[in-house]
Design an enzyme around this catalytic site. Structure first.
Site, mmCIF file in Angstrom:
data_model
loop_
_atom_site.group_PDB
_atom_site.id
_atom_site.type_symbol
_atom_site.label_atom_id
_atom_site.label_comp_id
_atom_site.label_asym_id
_atom_site.label_seq_id
_atom_site.Cartn_x
_atom_site.Cartn_y
_atom_site.Cartn_z
ATOM 1 N N SER A 227 -3.615 4.787 6.945
ATOM 2 C CA SER A 227 -4.775 4.762 5.643
ATOM 3 C C SER A 227 -5.663 3.740 6.505
ATOM 4 O O SER A 227 -6.733 3.656 6.354
ATOM 5 C CB SER A 227 -4.277 3.914 4.459
ATOM 6 O OG SER A 227 -3.428 5.128 3.656
ATOM 7 N N ALA B 257 -6.544 8.454 2.327
ATOM 8 C CA ALA B 257 -5.964 7.107 2.510
ATOM 9 C C ALA B 257 -5.607 6.511 1.404
ATOM 10 O O ALA B 257 -6.439 6.671 0.301
ATOM 11 C CB ALA B 257 -7.321 6.202 3.152
ATOM 12 N N LYS B 258 -4.840 5.720 1.283
ATOM 13 C CA LYS B 258 -4.424 4.932 -0.177
ATOM 14 C C LYS B 258 -5.266 3.667 -0.164
ATOM 15 O O LYS B 258 -4.696 2.519 0.387
ATOM 16 C CB LYS B 258 -2.826 4.655 -0.355
ATOM 17 C CG LYS B 258 -2.413 4.254 -1.535
ATOM 18 C CD LYS B 258 -0.909 4.128 -1.586
ATOM 19 C CE LYS B 258 -0.643 3.688 -2.971
ATOM 20 N NZ LYS B 258 -0.828 4.534 -4.036
ATOM 21 N N ALA B 259 -6.511 3.856 -0.246
ATOM 22 C CA ALA B 259 -7.561 2.853 -0.082
ATOM 23 C C ALA B 259 -7.815 2.225 -1.532
ATOM 24 O O ALA B 259 -7.842 3.014 -2.387
ATOM 25 C CB ALA B 259 -8.813 3.385 0.677
ATOM 26 N N TYR C 275 -9.480 3.719 -6.134
ATOM 27 C CA TYR C 275 -8.732 3.348 -7.526
ATOM 28 C C TYR C 275 -9.954 2.907 -8.638
ATOM 29 O O TYR C 275 -9.452 2.592 -9.751
ATOM 30 C CB TYR C 275 -7.582 2.461 -7.158
ATOM 31 C CG TYR C 275 -6.610 3.159 -6.711
ATOM 32 C CD1 TYR C 275 -5.615 3.802 -7.376
ATOM 33 C CD2 TYR C 275 -6.543 3.404 -5.412
ATOM 34 C CE1 TYR C 275 -4.374 4.466 -6.768
ATOM 35 C CE2 TYR C 275 -5.237 4.217 -4.629
ATOM 36 C CZ TYR C 275 -4.323 4.746 -5.502
ATOM 37 O OH TYR C 275 -3.307 5.195 -4.835
#
Length: 295
Positions: A64, A158-160, A164
């Site tokens: 990420s 990506a866990k950006a 969220y």
């Protein structure tokens, strides 16, 4: 319910290679990660002294960061060990683990080439994402207002942190309307995921799940697919239209926080937590606690 703020707790946070007293783990208000969402994170769980899929989570954290064009100044092995050490330092054997990496305060424009990259790891006790009584009968969900964007619009794999934003908005709206969570469609109008978990549907003993081409292929999602296949269950990954939900008998969501949670309702569609959903919920619980050996 009395809320304990996350900045006013006892314990220790791992910050840039050192343990810092919980209340002293701070960043400046002009931190680039705060203003421009130049940060990536992971959500992990420790069960009985072991963090489930730790290295897979750490590797995704690094991937990420690479997608967001920065390099974490530690190795995967160092972050793995730091996660374990932080749990031990706080005396926890069952915990939620939150590593996060972000751009610092050296630059505060869109361009931030010279910012220092920081990494922190916090751990805390977090028994269940959903209330036990809700999980038992299946949670109620509405439809989210916002859709998961196209891979051409944002770094969807990506866990950006910035990705969220629409999840928080959608979950707040759901809770205000009396629901537990919201289901999001993707930019094409297909079923995508909830605000924090992947989704599965059951039809005639077959599991159907959306293709993760514009959202994260969750680590829990991959574990559940492996569990289902070990039981001889057929898995179909495909694009699912919202109107197809009327043809499914069961539904459940999966994620590190959600674990495996049955769903009773998504908007106008109803489901009954059944044999396959409950079996996979139990199997996953046993798997992460090392009571079930993966096939």
């Amino acid at each position: 319910m009395s809320l304990v703020p996350f900045d006013d707790r006892d314990g220790w946070i791992w910050l840039d290679g050192q343990f810092v007293a919980w209340r002293e783990a701070k960043v400046h208000v002009l931190t680039h990660g705060l203003h421009y969402a130049s940060s990536v994170f992971e959500g992990e769980r420790m069960y009985g002294g072991e963090i489930y899929k730790l290295t897979e989570h750490t590797q995704r954290l690094f991937q990420s960061a690479e997608i967001l064009d920065f390099e974490i100044p530690f190795t995967v092995a160092e972050i793995d060990q730091a996660c374990k050490d932080t749990c031990a330092k706080n005396g926890l054997t069952d915990a939620y683990v939150r590593p996060i990496a972000w751009r610092g305060s050296e630059m505060i424009g869109v361009s931030a080439q010279q910012t220092k990259i920081h990494v922190a790891i916090a751990v805390w006790d977090w028994p269940s994402y959903f209330k036990p009584e809700e999980r038992a009968k299946g949670i109620r969900m509405c439809w989210a207002k916002y859709k998961r964007p196209s891979p051409e619009s944002e770094p969807v794999h990506a866990k950006a942190s910035g990705l969220y934003m629409i999840c928080t908005i959608s979950k707040h709206a759901a809770e205000k309307a009396g629901y537990t969570d919201a289901m999001m469609l993707d930019y094409r109008g297909y079923v995508a995921e909830s605000t924090g978990s992947n989704v599965f549907f059951v039809k005639d003993g077959v599991l159907h799940t959306p293709t993760p081409d514009c959202f994260l292929n969750g680590i829990t999602r991959q574990s559940v697919i492996a569990l289902a296949r070990s039981k001889g269950v057929e898995i179909v990954e495909r694009h699912i239209k919202p109107e197809e939900l009327s043809t499914f008998s069961e539904c459940f969501v999966v994620g590190t926080a959600a674990e495996v949670t049955p769903v009773a309702e998504i908007g106008e569609y109803s489901f009954t937590p059944g044999k396959l959903s409950l079996e996979l919920m139990e199997d996953y619980s046993r798997l992460v606690r090392r009571e079930l050996v993966p096939a």
